[in-house]
Design a protein around this motif. Structure first.
Motif, short mmCIF file in Angstrom:
data_model
loop_
_atom_site.label_atom_id
_atom_site.label_comp_id
_atom_site.label_asym_id
_atom_site.label_seq_id
_atom_site.Cartn_x
_atom_site.Cartn_y
_atom_site.Cartn_z
N ILE A 101 17.24 -64.05 5.00
CA ILE A 101 16.88 -63.33 3.87
C ILE A 101 17.72 -62.14 3.84
O ILE A 101 17.49 -61.34 4.92
N SER A 102 18.52 -61.77 2.68
CA SER A 102 19.11 -60.82 2.64
C SER A 102 18.62 -59.56 1.65
O SER A 102 18.23 -59.78 0.37
N GLU A 103 18.22 -58.31 2.03
CA GLU A 103 17.63 -57.39 1.30
C GLU A 103 18.44 -56.24 1.42
O GLU A 103 18.06 -55.56 2.27
N SER A 107 19.56 -57.74 6.69
CA SER A 107 19.58 -59.41 6.63
C SER A 107 18.14 -59.60 7.90
O SER A 107 18.42 -59.07 8.86
#
Length: 131
Positions: A101-103, A107
């Motif tokens: 998940i990249s936020e 990541s």
């Protein structure tokens, strides 16, 4: 009135609880690619990035604690995709979500150890001061 100074931290550590220390040691030794730096009957401690990541006997240290979710250690890695592939290879059922998940600048992905403790690996997509 007497004044005091705060303790000067020398090293950061975190521990997770385990009901079966031998099973957890096998998992973390494979995960980290290393044997514990310290091992007793109730404690397995790994040197991880200059900190101490330990797995301890729940019966000895926290018999009333619920396994899993007590603390979520997150560990910075250089190559998040390689780390994800490694965990997917050694413990595919442990992954908490399909993929990385990249936020924003981070990541990450989460997975569980054999006792349900959540571990998170993260990497930076952009420099952040202090990290």
């Amino acid at each position: 009135m007497q004044t005091t100074q705060p303790a000067k931290p020398e090293r950061l550590g975190v521990y997770v609880l385990a009901d079966d220390l031998n099973r957890s040691e096998a998992f973390y030794s494979t995960l980290f690619g290393a044997s514990p730096a310290v091992r007793t009957e109730v404690f397995a401690g790994y040197d991880v990035a200059g900190g101490l990541f330990a797995v301890v006997s729940r019966a000895t240290f926290a018999p009333d604690a619920k396994l899993g979710g007590n603390a979520i250690p997150y560990i910075k890695v250089d190559d998040i995709e390689a780390a994800y592939q490694h965990v997917r290879t050694i413990a595919p059922d442990a992954l908490k979500a399909p993929g990385v998940i990249s936020e924003g600048p981070l990541s990450l992905f989460k997975f569980t150890d054999p006792d349900g403790n959540i571990i998170e690996y993260f990497s930076l997509n952009a420099p952040i001061d202090g990290l």
